[in-house]
Scaffold this active site. Sequence first.
Site, short mmCIF file in Angstrom:
data_model
loop_
_atom_site.label_atom_id
_atom_site.label_comp_id
_atom_site.label_asym_id
_atom_site.label_seq_id
_atom_site.Cartn_x
_atom_site.Cartn_y
_atom_site.Cartn_z
CB CYS A 20 -0.95 0.00 1.19
SG CYS A 20 -2.30 -1.20 1.00
CE LYS B 48 -4.37 2.82 -0.45
NZ LYS B 48 -5.31 3.20 0.61
#
Length: 344
Positions: free
Chosen positions: A16, A19
Amino acid sequence: MSEPIRLTQYSHGAGCGCKISPKVLDVILAESGTQALDPKLWVGNASRDDAAVYALDDERGVVSTTDFFMPIVDDPYDFGRIAATNAISDIYAMGGDPLMAIAILGWPVNVLPPEVAREVIRGGRAVCAEAGIPLAGGHSIDAPEPIFGLAVTGVVSKRHLKRNDTASAGCQLYLTKPLGIGILTTAEKKAKLRVQDQGLARDWMCTLNTPGSRFGKLDGVKAMTDVTGFGLLGHLVELAEGSGLTAHLNYAAVPRLPSVDHYLAEGCIPGGTLRNYDSYGHKISALSDDQKHLLCDPQTSGGLLVAVAPEGEAEFLAVAAELGLKLSPIGKLVERQSHAVEVI
């Protein structure tokens, strides 16, 4: 004998932490057009919630989400497990139950053997089986870096739907997984991860957030979200600001993985940490470097951040204990003050 393939060496980002920063995302979305109003769309993108929810009838809604990223660990099977766990989490964070998943695969076919991609898919399928859902199909492309994730469909009762902008003053805040995943996975990518710490972050990232489905059925749970790439502070800002409140966060009470301090001293700070602070720092009280590096650490397949009303705490903690979670409050929501989050 050939060296084992290290997937993290084939990607510029990890999990993540890949991102796009909230600051840049705001620019992208600002002029992209507005969504036509549809009364059946119970949850859209207005509050940056974990998933979209569309009414099936007056009582039930379909929950739809997608999540994918580049390798955060070297082992392909574990990469598949982590990516799938992370994607399914969004359904649980809405208080829903997953129904099925579709795979998303990008693979550098001229660089990495297809047998490695097969292991990624196998890991994703194993997690879907654990969640009790089929991996029903998917789509693949030839890509310069490995990418894997899922599009997941679920269902939720309207009365059990949990959003990230519906908390109330007085709610206690709980976090179901420790922070530090980005720090330890950065240490692994830099080949600095100590033997005694191997597998710690992986095991948490492969733990499904199934408690969210149970928490969704509790009236005392007023808001819920999962903590992923924007770090605890980023997701807490969105929850507090969206609810028109301020969060008082007790730094000492925030759970963290062992050895976090050691790896911070070694410089194992993900690039996403500073991007998160750059996006949200002006909405937060002053932080020390240690506080910034932990609280803005991008999590992959992180825990649930849950806002619980005082009258519902006993029931919430009883359900959490039944599910094997030993939780303590990490903060409290109060009437709006100068910052969205005050770290104490």
